[in-house]
Write an enzyme that holds these catalytic residues in place. Structure first.
Site, PDB file in Angstrom:
ATOM      1  CB  SER A  61      37.166  67.564  36.802  1.00 21.00           C
ATOM      2  OG  SER A  61      36.310  68.565  36.808  1.00 21.00           O
ATOM      3  CG  ASP A  62      34.355  64.917  42.088  1.00 24.49           C
ATOM      4  OD1 ASP A  62      33.099  65.602  42.235  1.00 24.49           O
ATOM      5  OD2 ASP A  62      34.272  64.220  43.321  1.00 24.49           O
ATOM      6  CD1 TRP A  63      29.985  70.160  40.182  1.00 23.61           C
ATOM      7  CD2 TRP A  63      30.775  68.377  39.361  1.00 23.61           C
ATOM      8  NE1 TRP A  63      29.350  70.027  39.348  1.00 23.61           N
ATOM      9  CE2 TRP A  63      29.385  68.778  38.687  1.00 23.61           C
ATOM     10  CE3 TRP A  63      31.229  67.314  38.824  1.00 23.61           C
ATOM     11  CZ2 TRP A  63      29.064  68.078  37.393  1.00 23.61           C
ATOM     12  CZ3 TRP A  63      30.897  66.534  37.818  1.00 23.61           C
ATOM     13  CH2 TRP A  63      29.493  67.017  37.180  1.00 23.61           C
TER      14      TRP A  63
END
Length: 780
Positions: free
Chosen positions: A295-297
């Site tokens: 995932s992106d952060w």
């Protein structure tokens, strides 16, 4: 290791002049102080020396394993793990974890030899560490139209990431520049899917050639910063596959280790739990992706089961960070225990994560992490301050910066009236004839090196945008320093290193040449950060700080005004036809060697060959898209333009931009001839000849555009090939561009396949989308 070959430990300030600075101390106090310093220095020196020696011995060599072997090794390791150990591999340790050394990491399984996997920014160089290189941006790399330089940059990036012990390079970015004001468009390779795809493929190949994992991002349609944490991009199937998916397809073909899912939603569903993207029947698996999805952060929402079952393999950073996150750490264990997520699915997640680690040889001889991103100033016991720069990397950065500089205008006059004469006005500058000169503009001076960790400043030269895609300014050489160093005493140089219009004009009045530096900047939204009134996406296409007015004011008093534009994307150049503006160089976001590279181009050491990876028009309406700034809640953005982005849209509306896609001048001239088109199986081989007809050596960038049969429903012309051809004066080279069947196909939604339509295909070969030199057609 090549990246450490130029280490000079003696240059580090271990030994300060303590005996002088503290002469008032007693002899006994001095002796104790020196003894303590010697011990500390000895320990630091020994640690860095041993680490560097080990890295040099290990080098970048590794054995690339097959995917099958890598998966078998990963599965064997996973079979020995406990539930908690598996959960530690698929979940980041947390943004608030004070012991976290990288931007993101996982929990090690030391008893099985699995380290904490280190993830770090960014696509243009290591962020939050000392002793690293600030590489040119993705958009500048695209401007080179050079697969050679794209791959070399990727390899150099990989060498530095490896030298710091980073397992995963968080890049390349391949977000299509749907709108010219998009905040992070400069991180990627522009609005054209083919050019974006080639940039992605070559970067990944280079990075992974030294055993570092690449992470293709951001899946998918991450095309504006405003509302990015929840907007939905509504895209039809054909547009999705032909435009936004295509760079990811090329990434898979490059063997990319991982893919990062984006913040935004696609067609109503969050990207990180969108089974249509990530699941067993999603785009990734359909096209043979073997790695893992991270995932992106903070891009995760809803339940752990929603995300894991949809195809997400790892969550970063692991905890909740206001915009999202904390899904796996808060619920994955219970979801596995209660059967909401099958144990076999968890095993698959861990296996997918470990397989690229084995495949790229990171299980043997890989350097340990030697920096601490939470102390980017180099302080603290976790920072070993191992430099990973090299002379070769610096030279490469300088070459890419020069190769990406696009000469937009050159009204040159010479002493003989011929190209072989010495320059009187225009470019290249003749140092022997210039006795007075001016350097004007804040963009020429040293940037704020004390800016925050995201580079959210624009008060000096603009070498890179802001956000997680920014890079180190530690070794930046601004234009003013490079120019004054090169010119020396050969000319009297006046300067006005501000954006004051009056001061700029006064400095330039009557000079032999005036160099005006102007810029426009953008970056990441972050936590709704604003830089000079711009919240990620740019507010408009204007140069910042009234840069256009500065050029005009200088041109009014100097008849040999050269404008250098540092920008993250297209800007309005409404002043470009001013008769006293004799030259314009679009230098983009060129990285730390911004000064030396522009000197190389200005004075002719490097013959410009860069090409625009987008069109430049003064009006946003000419691009056919817009940024949604205002909305009552997260907006739904309908991609009604479909396949018509940038030059494709302009062609469809018969809009003539100020400077077209693929455009770029040289100090020499080239001629094209002898086009031939022949079949080779299901491919078509296009050959033609390029000749240097000018007075100096140079490099041409021939481009090949394809027109489909009318029934195909494609844009008028689309980029399908390019090359770089270096030629001495009078030299000729035969260029070959091969188009595969897929290169000539369209995405057919009913069959869910690439299908080549029947009819007449026309091939256009030239120096830009509008500078076509050769044309040929075939019937298929």
């Amino acid at each position: 290791m090549e990246a450490l070959a130029s280490l000079n430990y003696g240059a580090r300030p271990f030994f300060g002049p303590a005996s002088i600075n503290h002469a008032w101390e007693s002899d006994q106090e001095n002796e104790r102080a020196h003894t303590l310093r010697r011990k500390r220095v000895g320990m630091l020196f020994a640690t860095s020396f041993l680490l560097a020696t080990w890295l040099l011995a290990e080098g970048n060599a590794f054995t690339l394993r097959s995917w099958d072997d890598s998966y078998a090794m990963a599965a064997a390791t996973v079979a020995q793990m406990t539930l908690d150990e598996k959960l530690g591999v698929v979940t980041g340790t947390g943004q608030l974890n004070s012991k976290r050394r990288c931007v993101g990491d996982t929990t090690a399984v030391s008893r099985l030899g699995v380290p904490s996997i280190c993830f770090n920014d960014g696509p243009a160089g290591i962020r939050l560490s000392k002793g690293v290189t600030g590489f040119p941006s993705g958009i500048n790399t695209a401007s080179t139209f050079s697969r050679r330089l794209m791959r070399a940059r990727g390899q150099a990036l990989g060498e530095e990431f490896r030298g710091k012990g980073i397992h995963v390079f968080l890049g390349p970015a391949m977000d299509i520049m749907r709108n010219p004001k998009a905040g992070r468009g400069w991180e990627s390779f522009g609005p054209d899917p083919y050019l974006n795809g080639e940039g992605a493929f070559e970067t990944i190949t280079g990075v992974q050639s030294v055993g570092v994992q690449a992470c293709a991002k951001h899946l998918i349609a991450n095309n504006q910063e405003h509302w990015r944490y929840g907007l939905t991009a509504n895209i039809d199937d054909r547009t999705l596959n032909e435009i936004y998916w295509y760079p990811f397809l090329r990434s898979i073909e490059a063997g990319v280790a991982s893919v990062m899912c984006a913040y935004n939603r696609l067609n109503g569903t969050s990207s990180c739990h969108n089974a249509g993207l990530l699941g067993p029947k999603g785009l990734l698996q359909r096209d043979g992706f073997k790695g893992y999805v991270v995932s992106d952060w903070g891009a995760t929402h809803d339940s752990a089961a929603d995300n894991a079952n949809a195809g997400l393999d790892m969550e970063q950073p692991g905890d909740y960070i206001l915009i999202g996150g904390g899904v796996f750490s808060g619920g994955l264990k219970s979801a596995v225990n209660n059967g909401a997520v099958n144990a076999s699915r968890l095993d698959q997640m861990v296996t997918r994560i470990l397989a690229p680690w084995y495949r790229l040889g990171q299980d043997s001889g890989y350097p340990p992490v030697n920096f601490d991103s939470q102390h980017p100033d180099g302080s603290g016991s976790l920072n070993l301050n191992v430099p990973v720069r090299s002379a070769a990397h610096t030279a490469l950065v300088r070459e890419i910066a020069a190769a990406s500089a696009v000469l937009l205008k050159n009204n040159r006059t010479t002493t003989t009236g011929t190209p072989s004469g010495s320059t009187i006005r225009g470019l290249p500058l003749d140092a022997s004839r210039i006795k007075t000169m001016a350097v004007v503009g804040q963009d020429a001076k040293m940037p704020n090196k004390s800016c925050n960790d995201l580079n959210e400043c624009n008060d000096g030269t603009m070498s890179i945008g802001w956000g997680s895609g920014s890079n180190s300014l530690e070794f930046i050489v601004p234009p003013i320093d490079a120019i004054t160093s090169f010119v020396g005493t050969s000319a009297t140089t006046a300067s006005s290193l501000s954006n004051d219009l009056d001061a700029g004009a006064n400095a330039a009045r009557g000079k032999d040449v005036a160099l005006v530096f102007v810029n426009a900047m953008s970056g990441e939204l972050g936590f709704y950060d604003t830089v000079v009134g711009n919240q990620g996406d740019r507010n408009d296409l204007a140069l910042w700080w009234k840069g256009g007015s500065l050029v005009e004011r200088v041109a009014a008093v100097c008849n040999n005004t050269i404008a250098i534009v540092h920008s993250v994307g297209p800007v309005s150049l409404s002043w470009s036809q001013h008769p006293n503006v004799t030259g314009i160089i679009y230098a983009g976001a060129p990285g730390e060697q911004t000064g030396p590279s522009i000197v190389d181009v200005l004075y002719g050491k490097y013959n410009p060959r860069g090409r625009l990876p987008f069109s430049i028009s003064d009006n946003e309406a000419d691009y056919g898209t817009s940024i949604v700034y205002n909305s009552l809640g997260f907006p739904e953005i309908d991609y009604t333009e479909k396949l018509l982005l940038d030059y494709r849209y302009m062609d469809s509306k018969n809009i003539t931009p100020r400077f077209e896609f693929g455009f770029g001048l040289s100090y020499t001239t080239f001629a094209y001839s002898a086009l031939s088109i022949t079949a080779s199986g299901t491919s078509q081989v296009i050959k033609f000849t390029v000749t240097n007809t000018g007075a100096i050596a140079g490099t041409e960038i021939p481009q090949m555009y394809l027109a489909y049969p009318a029934s195909a429903g494609e844009p008028k012309k689309v980029l399908r090939g390019f090359d770089e051809v270096a030629l001495n004066v009078g030299a000729t080279s035969v260029v070959t561009i091969t188009l595969s069947q897929r290169d000539m196909s369209i995405w057919d939604t009913p069959s869910q396949k690439w299908v080549r339509p029947s009819g007449t295909f026309t091939f256009f070969v030239g120096a830009s989308i509008r500078d076509i030199r050769l044309t040929g057609s075939i019937m298929l």
